[in-house]
Design an enzyme around this catalytic site. Structure first.
Site, mmCIF file in Angstrom:
data_model
loop_
_atom_site.group_PDB
_atom_site.id
_atom_site.type_symbol
_atom_site.label_atom_id
_atom_site.label_comp_id
_atom_site.label_asym_id
_atom_site.label_seq_id
_atom_site.Cartn_x
_atom_site.Cartn_y
_atom_site.Cartn_z
ATOM 1 C CG HIS A 96 32.363 41.791 56.488
ATOM 2 N ND1 HIS A 96 33.049 41.456 55.351
ATOM 3 C CD2 HIS A 96 31.135 41.196 56.356
ATOM 4 C CE1 HIS A 96 32.286 40.708 54.559
ATOM 5 N NE2 HIS A 96 31.113 40.548 55.155
ATOM 6 N NE ARG B 22 38.117 37.151 47.248
ATOM 7 C CZ ARG B 22 37.232 36.282 47.738
ATOM 8 N NH1 ARG B 22 36.148 35.968 47.030
ATOM 9 N NH2 ARG B 22 37.418 35.734 48.906
ATOM 10 C CG ASN C 291 31.305 42.069 50.349
ATOM 11 O OD1 ASN C 291 30.740 42.603 51.288
ATOM 12 N ND2 ASN C 291 31.375 40.742 50.217
ATOM 13 C CB CYS D 194 26.499 40.852 55.607
ATOM 14 S SG CYS D 194 27.904 39.800 55.968
ATOM 15 C CE1 TYR E 4 35.516 38.896 56.148
ATOM 16 C CE2 TYR E 4 33.356 38.358 57.032
ATOM 17 C CZ TYR E 4 34.262 38.327 55.999
ATOM 18 O OH TYR E 4 33.938 37.715 54.813
HETATM 19 P P1 NAD Z 1 31.620 37.110 40.667
HETATM 20 O O1 NAD Z 1 33.046 37.361 40.441
HETATM 21 O O2 NAD Z 1 31.032 35.841 40.233
HETATM 22 O O3 NAD Z 1 30.805 38.337 40.041
HETATM 23 C C1 NAD Z 1 29.417 38.253 39.861
HETATM 24 C C2 NAD Z 1 29.070 38.786 38.491
HETATM 25 O O4 NAD Z 1 29.170 40.212 38.462
HETATM 26 C C3 NAD Z 1 29.967 38.273 37.379
HETATM 27 O O5 NAD Z 1 29.243 37.440 36.513
HETATM 28 C C4 NAD Z 1 30.449 39.552 36.719
HETATM 29 O O6 NAD Z 1 30.575 39.448 35.320
HETATM 30 C C5 NAD Z 1 29.399 40.549 37.126
HETATM 31 N N1 NAD Z 1 29.738 41.955 36.961
HETATM 32 C C6 NAD Z 1 30.925 42.562 37.091
HETATM 33 N N2 NAD Z 1 30.810 43.880 36.852
HETATM 34 C C7 NAD Z 1 29.514 44.120 36.583
HETATM 35 C C8 NAD Z 1 28.759 45.276 36.262
HETATM 36 N N3 NAD Z 1 29.328 46.476 36.150
HETATM 37 N N4 NAD Z 1 27.430 45.150 36.038
HETATM 38 C C9 NAD Z 1 26.839 43.945 36.120
HETATM 39 N N5 NAD Z 1 27.497 42.813 36.423
HETATM 40 C C10 NAD Z 1 28.812 42.897 36.643
HETATM 41 O O7 NAD Z 1 31.347 37.384 42.213
HETATM 42 P P2 NAD Z 1 30.745 36.497 43.392
HETATM 43 O O8 NAD Z 1 31.835 35.785 44.032
HETATM 44 O O9 NAD Z 1 29.566 35.768 42.942
HETATM 45 O O10 NAD Z 1 30.297 37.673 44.341
HETATM 46 C C11 NAD Z 1 29.461 38.709 43.871
HETATM 47 C C12 NAD Z 1 29.489 39.907 44.779
HETATM 48 O O11 NAD Z 1 28.742 39.649 45.942
HETATM 49 C C13 NAD Z 1 30.877 40.302 45.258
HETATM 50 O O12 NAD Z 1 30.957 41.697 45.350
HETATM 51 C C14 NAD Z 1 30.962 39.660 46.619
HETATM 52 O O13 NAD Z 1 31.874 40.286 47.452
HETATM 53 C C15 NAD Z 1 29.553 39.819 47.080
HETATM 54 N N6 NAD Z 1 29.083 38.907 48.129
HETATM 55 C C16 NAD Z 1 28.626 39.493 49.254
HETATM 56 C C17 NAD Z 1 28.128 38.742 50.281
HETATM 57 C C18 NAD Z 1 27.698 39.459 51.509
HETATM 58 O O14 NAD Z 1 27.692 38.887 52.576
HETATM 59 N N7 NAD Z 1 27.349 40.739 51.415
HETATM 60 C C19 NAD Z 1 28.055 37.355 50.157
HETATM 61 C C20 NAD Z 1 28.500 36.777 48.978
HETATM 62 C C21 NAD Z 1 29.005 37.570 47.965
HETATM 63 C C1 G6P Z 2 31.196 35.875 53.661
HETATM 64 C C2 G6P Z 2 30.942 37.326 53.613
HETATM 65 C C3 G6P Z 2 30.793 37.838 52.261
HETATM 66 C C4 G6P Z 2 31.977 37.450 51.426
HETATM 67 C C5 G6P Z 2 32.154 35.972 51.454
HETATM 68 C C6 G6P Z 2 33.458 35.574 50.799
HETATM 69 O O1 G6P Z 2 31.724 35.640 54.904
HETATM 70 O O2 G6P Z 2 29.842 37.705 54.385
HETATM 71 O O3 G6P Z 2 30.620 39.214 52.322
HETATM 72 O O4 G6P Z 2 31.766 37.848 50.106
HETATM 73 O O5 G6P Z 2 32.146 35.443 52.700
HETATM 74 O O6 G6P Z 2 33.373 34.240 50.466
HETATM 75 P P1 G6P Z 2 34.328 33.590 49.395
HETATM 76 O O7 G6P Z 2 33.892 32.189 49.292
HETATM 77 O O8 G6P Z 2 34.138 34.389 48.141
HETATM 78 O O9 G6P Z 2 35.700 33.771 49.930
HETATM 79 MN MN MN Z 3 29.399 39.806 54.108
#
Ligand code: NAD
Ligand code: G6P
Ligand code: MN
Length: 433
Positions: free
Chosen positions: A199, A93, A147, A169, A253
């Site tokens: 978003h 990222r 995401n 989301c 967003y």
């Molecule tokens: P992070 O960097 O902590 O990753 C989470 C875990 O995924 C890590 O422990 C990593 O080792 C693991 N990982 C990586 N590749 C993998 C694979 N191939 N198989 C299994 N595990 C794997 O990330 P985070 O900040 O906790 O966010 C996790 C994900 O969720 C991101 O893609 C983020 O964008 C998303 N997210 C989405 C929303 C939403 O609104 N949709 C909200 C929060 C986070």
């Molecule tokens: C939220 C979104 C997620 C995104 C996150 C990022 O607004 O809905 O999709 O992953 O923010 O938050 P962060 O703390 O990782 O910047």
């Molecule tokens: Mn989101």
């Protein structure tokens, strides 16, 4: 008894997911939870996994949290598979954000060049997960948070040919948590209608008599009331004249598109001083994992609210409970359009207000948009299709098309340079190119 498998289980968000399940145990009787991660996330998985087990042990319920680095060990018999992984972790990222900024373009995890590359890295992985699910848990629901959530979910439907998928989301959750009080109401008095893309959605609000109150909420937000903007988005206000004529509330967003100049300027200032959002989040993540190491901690810490995704479990756990108990709850999800947004084809994935029950999501009709919003929506949806196709085929020309169509990327030699540099920087995670 329900079996949940969470891929990317080592995420610092996992305690929030556990809290959501514990709250809903009576309607969603879980027996086992499998947290799956990979070698690079082993340490995180062990720390957060132990924390998750302590949370259940502190609850009245008998639930076992299993940890594994082999998702094929976890998947058999799963009822729900939730995905919250990050291919390349936060270091990837950092590149998604810093490389575009270094050329004067927006660097953001789900928008612009960075968002496109997050899709390129993630779509092949989600499709391989779907292949495992076909074999090992063909009746399971896939609940995706990874995401860019909209594109990743659509790739599962379109290229994975897997219909039992719902994309989620936390942004709509945040709006529905905060907006009602801006006009002295509670959420249960109001009816929300969302439509658009992940978003990139807008919404309207109606009161208990059926009268539209969207304008009142817009006015209240301009009087300084908190509309629930996510923690990761810098709050440049929208132009009020624009919202007054739109008669809809954009999502947080949309600032990157409606106030592109100011958002880019702010992003560049951070890039040149305190670092991009990913660099800031690394700090928060370290703090969180220090807390999770404490063997006395058995509940979600306050500090998790610093993450932009706070409250995502309200969407995730409520969706799962609504499918399991056929609740037909209103939840905003990414699902097949089916005519809810007539400005897009029926098969397009859209983020819309839906009723969630045993058969999944049923999108609620929203109706046609005005020309300005229709134009944006169709541009963004077609941009997403280019991204997904490029992610699946590894076609350089398609990737370039996506870049040129994306409103955050000015076309020209610099766009191509950014594309090439990102391809090189993420080579390890892009076997398709
Ligand atoms: P992070 O960097 O902590 O990753 C989470 C875990 O995924 C890590 O422990 C990593 O080792 C693991 N990982 C990586 N590749 C993998 C694979 N191939 N198989 C299994 N595990 C794997 O990330 P985070 O900040 O906790 O966010 C996790 C994900 O969720 C991101 O893609 C983020 O964008 C998303 N997210 C989405 C929303 C939403 O609104 N949709 C909200 C929060 C986070
Ligand atoms: C939220 C979104 C997620 C995104 C996150 C990022 O607004 O809905 O999709 O992953 O923010 O938050 P962060 O703390 O990782 O910047
Ligand atoms: Mn989101």
């Amino acid at each position: 008894p329900v079996k949940i498998v969470t891929i990317g289980g080592g995420s610092s968000y996992t305690p929030e997911l556990m809290e959501g399940f514990i709250k809903r145990y009576d309607e969603l009787p879980i027996k086992e939870i499998w947290l799956v991660d990979i070698e690079d996330g082993k340490e995180k998985l062990e720390i957060v996994g132990a924390m998750a087990q302590r949370m259940w042990d502190a609850s009245p319920y008998d639930v076992k949290v299993h940890l594994t680095l082999d998702r094929r060990e976890a998947l058999p018999g799963a009822d729900f598979v939730t995905t919250q992984f990050r291919v390349g972790l936060l270091n990837a990222r950092v590149k998604d954000e810093r490389i575009p900024f270094s050329y004067g373009m927006l660097g953001q995890e789900t928008n612009g060049a960075g968002g496109i590359f997050k899709a390129f890295r993630t779509i092949p992985v989600i499709l391989s997960i779907v292949e495992d699910m076909k074999e090992l848990c063909p009746d399971a629901w896939l609940i995706n948070f990874t995401n860019p959530s909209g594109m990743v979910t659509e790739a599962v439907m379109k290229y994975g040919k897997w219909d039992k998928v719902i994309g989620l989301c936390n942004v709509p959750v945040g709006a529905m948590m905060k907006e009602p009080e801006t006009i002295g109401k509670t959420l249960d008095q109001l009816t929300y209608k969302f439509a658009g893309l992940n978003h990139f959605h807008w919404h309207k609000v109606f009161d208990e008599h059926g009268n539209e109150v969207t304008q009142q909420i817009i006015d209240a937000m301009y009087e300084g009331k908190d509309g629930g903007i996510p923690a990761n988005i810098h709050d440049i206000p929208f132009f009020k004249e624009q919202l007054d004529t739109m008669q809809m509330i954009p999502c947080g967003y949309h600032r990157y598109y409606y106030r592109q100049e100011e958002m880019l300027k702010h992003g560049l200032e951070e890039y040149n001083t305190i670092g991009t959002r990913a660099q800031q989040v690394k700090q928060t993540e370290e703090e969180l994992f220090e807390l999770y190491k404490n063997p006395d901690l058995d509940h979600k810490p306050e500090q998790l609210a610093k993450r932009g995704g706070a409250h995502y479990s309200d969407a995730a756990c409520e969706t799962i409970a609504s499918i399991y108990a056929n609740k037909n709850t209103h939840i905003v999800v990414t699902t097949r359009n089916n005519g809810a947004v007539p400005d897009l084809p029926v098969e397009a994935a859209v983020e819309v207000s839906s009723f969630i029950g045993a058969t999944g999501a049923r999108a609620i009709a929203f109706g046609p948009l005005q020309p300005a919003e229709r134009g944006w929506l169709q541009c963004m949806k077609n941009m997403e299709w280019c991204v997904e196709e490029a992610a699946v085929t590894g076609d350089y020309g398609k990737a370039l098309q996506a870049f040129i169509l994306n409103p955050q990327i000015p076309s020209g030699a610099t766009a191509k340079r950014v594309l090439d540099e990102l391809l090189l920087a993420h080579k390890k995670y892009l076997p398709q190119f």
